[in-house]
Motif scaffolding. Structure first.
Motif, PDB file in Angstrom:
ATOM      1  N   THR A   5       0.773  -1.176   0.063  1.00  0.00           N
ATOM      2  CA  THR A   5       0.029   0.011   0.113  1.00  0.00           C
ATOM      3  C   THR A   5       0.834   1.276   0.134  1.00  0.00           C
ATOM      4  O   THR A   5       1.871   1.450   0.608  1.00  0.00           O
ATOM      5  N   ILE A   6       0.566   2.398  -0.741  1.00  0.00           N
ATOM      6  CA  ILE A   6       1.415   3.459  -1.097  1.00  0.00           C
ATOM      7  C   ILE A   6       0.415   4.657  -0.973  1.00  0.00           C
ATOM      8  O   ILE A   6      -0.693   4.550  -1.384  1.00  0.00           O
ATOM      9  N   GLN A   7       0.671   5.672  -0.069  1.00  0.00           N
ATOM     10  CA  GLN A   7      -0.132   6.894  -0.314  1.00  0.00           C
ATOM     11  C   GLN A   7       0.602   7.972  -1.035  1.00  0.00           C
ATOM     12  O   GLN A   7       1.841   8.416  -0.722  1.00  0.00           O
ATOM     13  N   GLY A   8      -0.085   8.347  -2.001  1.00  0.00           N
ATOM     14  CA  GLY A   8       0.361   9.226  -3.016  1.00  0.00           C
ATOM     15  C   GLY A   8       1.251   8.667  -4.066  1.00  0.00           C
ATOM     16  O   GLY A   8       1.326   7.430  -3.937  1.00  0.00           O
ATOM     17  N   ASN A   9       1.974   9.489  -4.825  1.00  0.00           N
ATOM     18  CA  ASN A   9       2.898   9.066  -5.889  1.00  0.00           C
ATOM     19  C   ASN A   9       4.255   8.381  -5.077  1.00  0.00           C
ATOM     20  O   ASN A   9       4.465   9.122  -4.294  1.00  0.00           O
ATOM     21  N   GLY A  10       4.714   7.423  -5.814  1.00  0.00           N
ATOM     22  CA  GLY A  10       5.983   6.945  -5.232  1.00  0.00           C
ATOM     23  C   GLY A  10       6.347   5.870  -5.925  1.00  0.00           C
ATOM     24  O   GLY A  10       5.844   5.126  -6.941  1.00  0.00           O
ATOM     25  N   ILE A  11       7.436   5.030  -5.155  1.00  0.00           N
ATOM     26  CA  ILE A  11       7.919   3.709  -5.975  1.00  0.00           C
ATOM     27  C   ILE A  11       7.472   2.485  -4.865  1.00  0.00           C
ATOM     28  O   ILE A  11       7.778   2.624  -3.725  1.00  0.00           O
ATOM     29  N   VAL A  12       6.933   1.648  -5.377  1.00  0.00           N
ATOM     30  CA  VAL A  12       6.514   0.252  -4.475  1.00  0.00           C
ATOM     31  C   VAL A  12       7.601  -0.652  -5.313  1.00  0.00           C
ATOM     32  O   VAL A  12       7.744  -0.844  -6.248  1.00  0.00           O
ATOM     33  N   GLU A  13       8.156  -1.353  -4.164  1.00  0.00           N
ATOM     34  CA  GLU A  13       9.009  -2.595  -4.550  1.00  0.00           C
ATOM     35  C   GLU A  13       8.567  -3.726  -3.920  1.00  0.00           C
ATOM     36  O   GLU A  13       8.030  -3.749  -2.714  1.00  0.00           O
ATOM     37  N   PHE A  14       8.799  -4.546  -4.915  1.00  0.00           N
ATOM     38  CA  PHE A  14       8.449  -6.111  -4.450  1.00  0.00           C
ATOM     39  C   PHE A  14       9.837  -6.748  -4.414  1.00  0.00           C
ATOM     40  O   PHE A  14      10.570  -6.944  -5.604  1.00  0.00           O
ATOM     41  N   SER A  15      10.269  -7.335  -3.388  1.00  0.00           N
ATOM     42  CA  SER A  15      11.812  -7.984  -3.334  1.00  0.00           C
ATOM     43  C   SER A  15      11.748  -9.545  -3.222  1.00  0.00           C
ATOM     44  O   SER A  15      10.641  -9.834  -2.692  1.00  0.00           O
ATOM     45  N   PHE A  16      12.630 -10.357  -3.271  1.00  0.00           N
ATOM     46  CA  PHE A  16      12.376 -11.735  -3.118  1.00  0.00           C
ATOM     47  C   PHE A  16      11.363 -12.392  -3.689  1.00  0.00           C
ATOM     48  O   PHE A  16      10.582 -13.242  -3.205  1.00  0.00           O
ATOM     49  N   VAL A  17      11.190 -11.890  -5.168  1.00  0.00           N
ATOM     50  CA  VAL A  17      10.088 -12.563  -6.178  1.00  0.00           C
ATOM     51  C   VAL A  17      10.857 -13.698  -6.558  1.00  0.00           C
ATOM     52  O   VAL A  17      11.738 -13.443  -7.125  1.00  0.00           O
ATOM     53  N   LYS A  18      10.253 -14.790  -6.549  1.00  0.00           N
ATOM     54  CA  LYS A  18      10.388 -16.101  -7.330  1.00  0.00           C
ATOM     55  C   LYS A  18      10.401 -15.927  -8.728  1.00  0.00           C
ATOM     56  O   LYS A  18       9.627 -15.241  -9.312  1.00  0.00           O
ATOM     57  N   PRO A  19      11.471 -16.330  -9.545  1.00  0.00           N
ATOM     58  CA  PRO A  19      11.542 -16.092 -10.965  1.00  0.00           C
ATOM     59  C   PRO A  19      10.103 -16.720 -11.657  1.00  0.00           C
ATOM     60  O   PRO A  19       9.778 -17.852 -10.983  1.00  0.00           O
ATOM     61  N   GLY A  20       9.551 -16.114 -12.500  1.00  0.00           N
ATOM     62  CA  GLY A  20       8.373 -16.644 -12.934  1.00  0.00           C
ATOM     63  C   GLY A  20       7.653 -15.469 -13.849  1.00  0.00           C
ATOM     64  O   GLY A  20       8.037 -14.491 -13.832  1.00  0.00           O
ATOM     65  N   LYS A  21       6.360 -15.716 -14.105  1.00  0.00           N
ATOM     66  CA  LYS A  21       5.499 -14.824 -14.753  1.00  0.00           C
ATOM     67  C   LYS A  21       4.592 -14.318 -14.099  1.00  0.00           C
ATOM     68  O   LYS A  21       3.621 -14.828 -13.372  1.00  0.00           O
ATOM     69  N   TYR A  22       4.155 -13.001 -13.912  1.00  0.00           N
ATOM     70  CA  TYR A  22       3.545 -12.334 -12.933  1.00  0.00           C
ATOM     71  C   TYR A  22       2.555 -11.247 -13.635  1.00  0.00           C
ATOM     72  O   TYR A  22       2.789 -10.859 -14.916  1.00  0.00           O
ATOM     73  N   ARG A  23       1.445 -10.616 -12.929  1.00  0.00           N
ATOM     74  CA  ARG A  23       0.593  -9.426 -13.316  1.00  0.00           C
ATOM     75  C   ARG A  23       0.629  -8.739 -12.289  1.00  0.00           C
ATOM     76  O   ARG A  23       0.881  -8.981 -11.068  1.00  0.00           O
ATOM     77  N   LEU A  24       0.111  -7.260 -12.459  1.00  0.00           N
ATOM     78  CA  LEU A  24      -0.196  -6.341 -11.337  1.00  0.00           C
ATOM     79  C   LEU A  24      -1.618  -5.913 -11.446  1.00  0.00           C
ATOM     80  O   LEU A  24      -2.121  -5.608 -12.521  1.00  0.00           O
ATOM     81  N   ARG A  25      -2.102  -5.636 -10.370  1.00  0.00           N
ATOM     82  CA  ARG A  25      -3.435  -5.162  -9.891  1.00  0.00           C
ATOM     83  C   ARG A  25      -3.363  -4.004  -9.055  1.00  0.00           C
ATOM     84  O   ARG A  25      -2.712  -4.079  -8.232  1.00  0.00           O
ATOM     85  N   PHE A  26      -3.924  -2.847  -9.568  1.00  0.00           N
ATOM     86  CA  PHE A  26      -3.891  -1.634  -8.592  1.00  0.00           C
ATOM     87  C   PHE A  26      -5.289  -1.416  -8.147  1.00  0.00           C
ATOM     88  O   PHE A  26      -6.227  -1.257  -8.958  1.00  0.00           O
ATOM     89  N   ILE A  27      -5.448  -1.072  -6.638  1.00  0.00           N
ATOM     90  CA  ILE A  27      -6.750  -0.653  -6.391  1.00  0.00           C
ATOM     91  C   ILE A  27      -6.719   0.685  -6.107  1.00  0.00           C
ATOM     92  O   ILE A  27      -6.047   1.129  -5.168  1.00  0.00           O
ATOM     93  N   ASP A  28      -7.474   1.633  -6.666  1.00  0.00           N
ATOM     94  CA  ASP A  28      -7.470   2.988  -6.460  1.00  0.00           C
ATOM     95  C   ASP A  28      -8.233   3.176  -5.053  1.00  0.00           C
ATOM     96  O   ASP A  28      -9.515   3.517  -4.732  1.00  0.00           O
ATOM     97  N   ASP A  29      -7.486   3.049  -3.897  1.00  0.00           N
ATOM     98  CA  ASP A  29      -8.145   2.934  -2.446  1.00  0.00           C
ATOM     99  C   ASP A  29      -8.621   4.421  -1.963  1.00  0.00           C
ATOM    100  O   ASP A  29      -7.719   5.254  -1.345  1.00  0.00           O
ATOM    101  N   SER A  30      -9.728   4.736  -2.502  1.00  0.00           N
ATOM    102  CA  SER A  30     -10.365   6.231  -2.341  1.00  0.00           C
ATOM    103  C   SER A  30     -10.389   6.650  -0.828  1.00  0.00           C
ATOM    104  O   SER A  30     -10.379   7.570  -0.391  1.00  0.00           O
ATOM    105  N   ASN A  31     -10.927   5.529   0.035  1.00  0.00           N
ATOM    106  CA  ASN A  31     -10.915   6.022   1.587  1.00  0.00           C
ATOM    107  C   ASN A  31     -10.009   5.304   2.429  1.00  0.00           C
ATOM    108  O   ASN A  31      -9.923   5.514   3.536  1.00  0.00           O
ATOM    109  N   SER A  32      -8.704   4.932   1.617  1.00  0.00           N
ATOM    110  CA  SER A  32      -7.501   4.759   2.320  1.00  0.00           C
ATOM    111  C   SER A  32      -7.773   3.417   3.543  1.00  0.00           C
ATOM    112  O   SER A  32      -6.951   3.748   4.491  1.00  0.00           O
TER     113      SER A  32
END
Length: 570
Positions: free
Chosen positions: A496-523
């Motif tokens: 979860t991130i507040q405002g603009n910025g960089i999100v990092e996922f580390s220790f990700v196992k090699p493979g194929k992934y997708r990304l989903r973003f929830i516009d969390d308007s009520n935080s």
């Protein structure tokens, strides 16, 4: 001449001697028919005015067949009774049992139900219209319906238009115009008046052209919509399932002697209390464990005297929704029964009740993966078979077998919702072997039972065997939940991130992934559905995609992957 006769005679003789060599070949029928039927005549004529009959006759240029006409035929405005179809060779007759409204344009949406008889070629999106008045409406409105969570197109959703704007219309009133979405979620409403409309979409499961809250999903346009006589700009509607507005008790049970269950229509707002009817001042006699949705609660009885009652009468106090959708205090008397035939029979025969014997220990399960790799500062979980009264950190130890040293004491934290889950975090060193030991007495439940001894071996994860994914996010209004999914859409990790910025996922196992973003308007850190009556749209869900990879992100070992993504609405 003689030579010719001899040659012909020899040929006839050969044919008579080998009659089976002759083969009859059927003439070819030419290319396969791929052309659907064509409407060549009708009563009334297409887009006719002043129609007052009770039968519609459609004649085509070839013999036809009908496929699922009852399910696919849609009449707008809707009729109380569906037309009765009758097929006669190349003709389709529709008998109307309802009285048509005056000065109204009627549109019949056949979808692909009309097909030719030989090859089954359908007339795609076949539409037939006429008017009972002296003019016919000609404007159109197009759009697309998507699932609010998956963003996938919704097929066969009912799109409804109203010429007034009362909020309760979808619950109680048939719409002025209807159509359904195709397999791509697209729809087009035709023959509309040059007025403003209210647009609502439902997955009309019972076919009554109304919105049945709780059992059906809904989508809507917050503002008015305007049809057009030109190519209209396509509008987008997100279909979602509302949380039930009524808060009531939907069930209760006693599946085990020491377990009660309570079910509500939704996660109970305002909390609740349950008290034995003869001991109203008794407190802390149960521990609550909610399910993932929070509307079904498991109550673990931790008081021996209460647990040993075969019949438990209790007072439940909670907030119940009244007829005006207001929460009001409610008191119900509940009767919980626990009875097992085999136990009672053994008691009558003087046999020892084996089920009453106290176990000497219980098993603790953990979140240790099959490869035994542990990642730095990722919570390590213990799951217990029942809630516990006491946890002793000193009886849980970690030994660094690579360096032959004992590590510092862990600090256990109980889950905020599930009382059976405990966690701790540790900065595991890479490529280092550990032994975790859990001694009896580390966990003690309310009956005095303690855990069995458990010894686990694990290895600190090597960062070079994993990848890193960084996302530079822009266009964030408040906060965003970023979910890392497997290629098949299964959640793997989240940030979860507040405002603009960089999100990092580390220790990700090699493979194929997708990304989903929830516009969390009520935080609040999760996706929230919408509310039709309050005109609240569901929170936006956006999937990362690009033309080159179709949204699939390939993570490689010892490799940093970076991407830019904007959540700014178009």
């Amino acid at each position: 001449m003689k030579r010719i006769l001899i040659t012909v005679g020899a040929s006839v003789l050969v044919l008579l001697m080998f009659p089976r060599c002759a083969k009859v070949v059927s003439p070819t029928g030419g290319p396969k028919d791929t052309i659907p039927p064509v409407l060549v005549n009708s009563n009334p004529k297409p887009n006719a005015t002043g129609f007052s009959g009770q039968k519609i006759v459609l004649e085509f240029d070839e013999f036809i067949q009908l496929k699922e006409l009852h399910q696919k035929l849609l009449v707008s405005p809707p009729l109380k009774s569906k037309p009765q179809p009758k097929q006669k060779g190349k003709k389709l007759e529709l008998e109307l049992t309802d009285t048509l409204k005056p000065n109204t344009t009627y549109t019949f949406y056949f979808s692909d139900a009309v097909r030719d008889n030989n090859e089954g070629n359908p007339i795609k999106n076949f539409i037939f219209s006429f008017s009972t008045g002296q003019t016919i409406d000609t404007l159109t409105l197009s759009g697309r319906v998507l699932n609010a969570i998956t963003n996938e197109p919704v097929e066969n959703a009912l799109v409804m238009l109203y010429d007034s704007f009362t909020d309760t219309l979808p619950y109680i009133t048939l719409p002025n115009h209807i159509t359904k979405t195709d397999k791509d979620g697209k729809f087009t409403l035709v023959n509309l008046k040059p007025i403003k409309y209210k647009l609502v979409v439902v997955d009309d499961k019972n076919g009554n052209y109304l919105y049945n809250q709780g059992s059906e999903s809904i989508g809507f346009i917050s503002n008015e919509v305007n049809p057009s006589d030109k190519t209209p700009k396509s509008i987008s509607i997100r279909l979602f399932r509302e949380e039930l507005p009524n808060q009531i008790v939907t069930g209760y049970d006693r599946p085990e002697r020491n377990i009660l269950s309570l079910s509500f229509s939704r996660k109970p707002v305002g909390g609740f209390s349950l008290k034995p009817i003869d001991r109203l001042k008794l407190t802390n006699w149960y521990v609550v464990e909610p399910d993932n949705n929070g509307d079904t609660l498991k109550l673990w009885i931790v008081n021996d005297e209460i647990a040993n009652r075969d019949t438990l009468m209790a007072i439940l106090e909670y907030q119940k929704t009244d007829s005006l959708y207001r929460l009001k205090p409610q008191t119900d008397t509940l009767r919980f029964l626990y009875y097992k035939e085999e136990v009672q029979q053994s008691k009558r025969k003087g046999k020892k009740d084996e089920t009453a014997q106290v176990k000497k220990g219980f098993t603790v399960s953990t979140s240790l993966p099959s490869d035994r790799m542990v990642i730095p500062n990722v919570p390590f979980e213990f799951t217990l078979p029942m809630p516990i009264r006491k946890a002793d950190n000193t009886k849980i130890s970690i030994f660094n077998t690579t360096d032959s040293i004992a590590d510092e004491q862990i600090k256990l934290k109980v889950d905020s919702l599930n009382p059976r889950i405990f966690r701790f975090e540790k900065d595991w060193k890479p490529n280092t072997s550990y032994k975790l030991t859990i001694l009896p007495g580390a966990f003690e439940d309310y009956t005095g039972q303690t855990n069995d001894t458990l010894m686990l071996e694990m290895i600190g994860a090597d960062p070079e065997k994993y990848g890193i994914l960084r996302i530079n996010l822009t266009g964030v209004s408040k906060s965003v939940v970023v979910e890392l999914l497997s290629e098949k859409g299964i959640p793997v990790d989240a940030r979860t991130i507040q405002g603009n910025g960089i999100v990092e996922f580390s220790f990700v196992k090699p493979g194929k992934y997708r990304l989903r973003f929830i516009d969390d308007s009520n935080s609040n850190g999760k996706w929230d559905s919408g509310c039709y009556m309050k005109r609240i749209q569901p929170e936006r869900v956006i999937y990362f995609t690009d033309e080159k990879t179709k949204g699939v992100i390939n993570i490689r070992a010892n490799w940093d992957s970076e991407l830019q993504f904007s959540l700014k609405q178009e």
